[in-house]
Design an enzyme around this catalytic site. Structure first.
Site, PDB file in Angstrom:
ATOM      1  N   LYS A  48       0.814  -1.193   0.000  1.00 20.43           N
ATOM      2  CA  LYS A  48       0.000   0.000   0.000  1.00 20.43           C
ATOM      3  C   LYS A  48       0.858   1.257   0.000  1.00 20.43           C
ATOM      4  CE  LYS A  48      -2.979  -2.440   3.272  1.00 20.43           C
ATOM      5  NZ  LYS A  48      -3.377  -2.472   4.672  1.00 20.43           N
ATOM      6  N   GLY A  49       2.100   1.116   0.402  1.00 17.06           N
ATOM      7  CA  GLY A  49       2.961   2.268   0.693  1.00 17.06           C
ATOM      8  C   GLY A  49       3.123   3.266  -0.430  1.00 17.06           C
ATOM      9  N   GLU A 102       7.426   2.347  -6.237  1.00 15.08           N
ATOM     10  CA  GLU A 102       7.571   1.841  -4.870  1.00 15.08           C
ATOM     11  C   GLU A 102       7.798   3.003  -3.905  1.00 15.08           C
ATOM     12  OE1 GLU A 102       6.964  -0.074  -2.689  1.00 15.08           O
ATOM     13  OE2 GLU A 102       8.473  -1.612  -2.304  1.00 15.08           O
ATOM     14  N   ASP A 103       7.410   2.795  -2.653  1.00 18.07           N
ATOM     15  CA  ASP A 103       7.575   3.879  -1.670  1.00 18.07           C
ATOM     16  C   ASP A 103       9.021   4.055  -1.242  1.00 18.07           C
ATOM     17  OD1 ASP A 103       7.615   1.462  -0.317  1.00 18.07           O
ATOM     18  OD2 ASP A 103       6.160   2.017   1.207  1.00 18.07           O
ATOM     19  N   ASP A 162      14.790  -0.229   0.915  1.00 12.40           N
ATOM     20  CA  ASP A 162      15.566  -0.329   2.142  1.00 12.40           C
ATOM     21  C   ASP A 162      16.674  -1.356   1.903  1.00 12.40           C
ATOM     22  OD1 ASP A 162      16.203  -0.127   4.844  1.00 12.40           O
ATOM     23  OD2 ASP A 162      14.570  -1.386   5.529  1.00 12.40           O
ATOM     24  N   LYS A 181      16.805   4.379   0.826  1.00 14.18           N
ATOM     25  CA  LYS A 181      17.574   4.285   2.071  1.00 14.18           C
ATOM     26  C   LYS A 181      18.833   3.486   1.754  1.00 14.18           C
ATOM     27  CE  LYS A 181      14.864   3.761   6.011  1.00 14.18           C
ATOM     28  NZ  LYS A 181      14.262   2.886   7.050  1.00 14.18           N
ATOM     29  N   PHE A 189      13.675   5.619  10.511  1.00 13.69           N
ATOM     30  CA  PHE A 189      12.370   5.089  10.133  1.00 13.69           C
ATOM     31  C   PHE A 189      11.419   6.246   9.867  1.00 13.69           C
ATOM     32  CE2 PHE A 189       8.383   2.868  10.189  1.00 13.69           C
ATOM     33  CZ  PHE A 189       8.708   1.709   9.517  1.00 13.69           C
ATOM     34  N   ASP A 213       3.924   3.727   6.342  1.00 15.49           N
ATOM     35  CA  ASP A 213       3.270   3.453   7.627  1.00 15.49           C
ATOM     36  C   ASP A 213       4.222   2.910   8.671  1.00 15.49           C
ATOM     37  OD1 ASP A 213       3.670   0.844   6.423  1.00 15.49           O
ATOM     38  OD2 ASP A 213       2.310   0.065   7.938  1.00 15.49           O
ATOM     39  N   ARG A 230      -0.179   6.733   7.296  1.00 12.59           N
ATOM     40  CA  ARG A 230      -0.130   6.784   5.827  1.00 12.59           C
ATOM     41  C   ARG A 230      -0.736   8.077   5.286  1.00 12.59           C
ATOM     42  NH1 ARG A 230       1.404   1.705   3.902  1.00 12.59           N
ATOM     43  NH2 ARG A 230       0.576  -0.106   4.980  1.00 12.59           N
TER      44      ARG A 230
HETATM   45  P1  IMP Z   1      13.174  -3.809   1.577  1.00 13.76           P
HETATM   46  O1  IMP Z   1      12.713  -5.112   1.039  1.00 13.76           O
HETATM   47  O2  IMP Z   1      14.058  -3.986   2.786  1.00 13.76           O
HETATM   48  O3  IMP Z   1      13.801  -2.916   0.559  1.00 13.76           O
HETATM   49  O4  IMP Z   1      11.911  -3.124   2.207  1.00 13.76           O
HETATM   50  C1  IMP Z   1      11.122  -2.282   1.527  1.00 13.76           C
HETATM   51  C2  IMP Z   1       9.825  -2.089   2.260  1.00 13.76           C
HETATM   52  O5  IMP Z   1      10.021  -1.929   3.665  1.00 13.76           O
HETATM   53  C3  IMP Z   1       9.179  -0.814   1.820  1.00 13.76           C
HETATM   54  O6  IMP Z   1       8.359  -1.036   0.699  1.00 13.76           O
HETATM   55  C4  IMP Z   1       8.404  -0.406   3.055  1.00 13.76           C
HETATM   56  O7  IMP Z   1       7.142  -1.006   3.039  1.00 13.76           O
HETATM   57  C5  IMP Z   1       9.202  -0.943   4.206  1.00 13.76           C
HETATM   58  N1  IMP Z   1      10.054   0.098   4.821  1.00 13.76           N
HETATM   59  C6  IMP Z   1      11.398   0.180   4.820  1.00 13.76           C
HETATM   60  N2  IMP Z   1      11.846   1.264   5.476  1.00 13.76           N
HETATM   61  C7  IMP Z   1      10.744   1.906   5.894  1.00 13.76           C
HETATM   62  C8  IMP Z   1      10.540   3.140   6.633  1.00 13.76           C
HETATM   63  O8  IMP Z   1      11.458   3.890   7.016  1.00 13.76           O
HETATM   64  N3  IMP Z   1       9.233   3.469   6.848  1.00 13.76           N
HETATM   65  C9  IMP Z   1       8.173   2.721   6.447  1.00 13.76           C
HETATM   66  N4  IMP Z   1       8.333   1.574   5.750  1.00 13.76           N
HETATM   67  C10 IMP Z   1       9.599   1.167   5.490  1.00 13.76           C
HETATM   68 MG    MG Z   2       6.378  -1.182   0.481  1.00 17.20          MG
END
Ligand code: IMP
Ligand code: MG
Length: 178
Positions: free
Chosen positions: A42-43, A97-98, A101, A129, A150, A157, A163
């Protein structure tokens, strides 16, 4: 909600300006390609709607849901929740994508889509990030780099909350560490 933030990191004006720039770039790069713009639920929902509304070329939209975080703030297993309605074979796909990370979510998703024979798959992220990257994913278009904090708001969220904030802020540590 705002009292749970230690600071506002990115204002709605800054977001709007970046969205305009990215949409213009995407308009140029995807002219005559009728791209399929995919929102990762949803992000990415706020970023996605702003981007597609700012784009002026013909395009199609679709939605996908991937869950990697469950209720908390630490990275977990990637779960595939909702697939696309349309076929991506032969299509130019733009994933919206939001935040990237560790990169695990998009690495997984990109592999799945590439296995379906698309013409191309590119990633457009609101936040990068970069310090936490583990998986080797290329972010083709991005709005902002952020440090390892974060953040919530504008779609992002913590445990499904925040959100609907219209800017992006850093969540106080005591909220997610209690
Ligand atoms: P990844 O697979 O570690 O790259 O994670 C990505 C997902 O983690 C994003 O689509 C977010 O849903 C969540 N996420 C990572 N960091 C944050 C943050 O700082 N705030 C909120 N959601 C986050
Ligand atoms: Mg996400």
């Amino acid at each position: 909600m705002r009292e749970d933030l230690s600071c506002i990191w990115i204002s709605k004006e800054q977001i709007a300006e970046k969205v305009k720039e990215l949409a213009k770039q995407l308009d140029e790069d995807y002219k005559d390609k009728n791209p399929l713009v995919v929102c990762i639920l949803k992000g990415a929902v706020m970023f996605f709607t702003d981007i597609v509304k700012a784009m002026t070329i013909p395009l199609e939209i679709d939605f996908m849901a991937i869950s990697s975080y469950g209720q908390g703030a630490t990275s977990g297993v990637v779960k595939f929740v909702k697939d696309l309605d349309v076929s991506v074979t032969g299509r130019h796909v733009i994933i919206i994508e939001d935040i990237i990370d560790t990169g695990n979510t998009l690495y997984y998703l990109k592999n799945i889509l590439n296995g379906r024979d698309p013409a191309s798959v590119k990633i457009c992220a609101l936040l990068d990030k970069y310090e936490r990257r583990v998986a080797d994913v290329k972010v083709d278009y991005k709005a902002f780099d952020i440090r390892d904090e974060f953040v919530v708001g504008y779609g992002l969220d913590y445990a499904e909350k925040y959100r609907n904030l219209d800017e992006i802020g850093v969540l106080k540590r005591e909220i997610y560490e209690k």
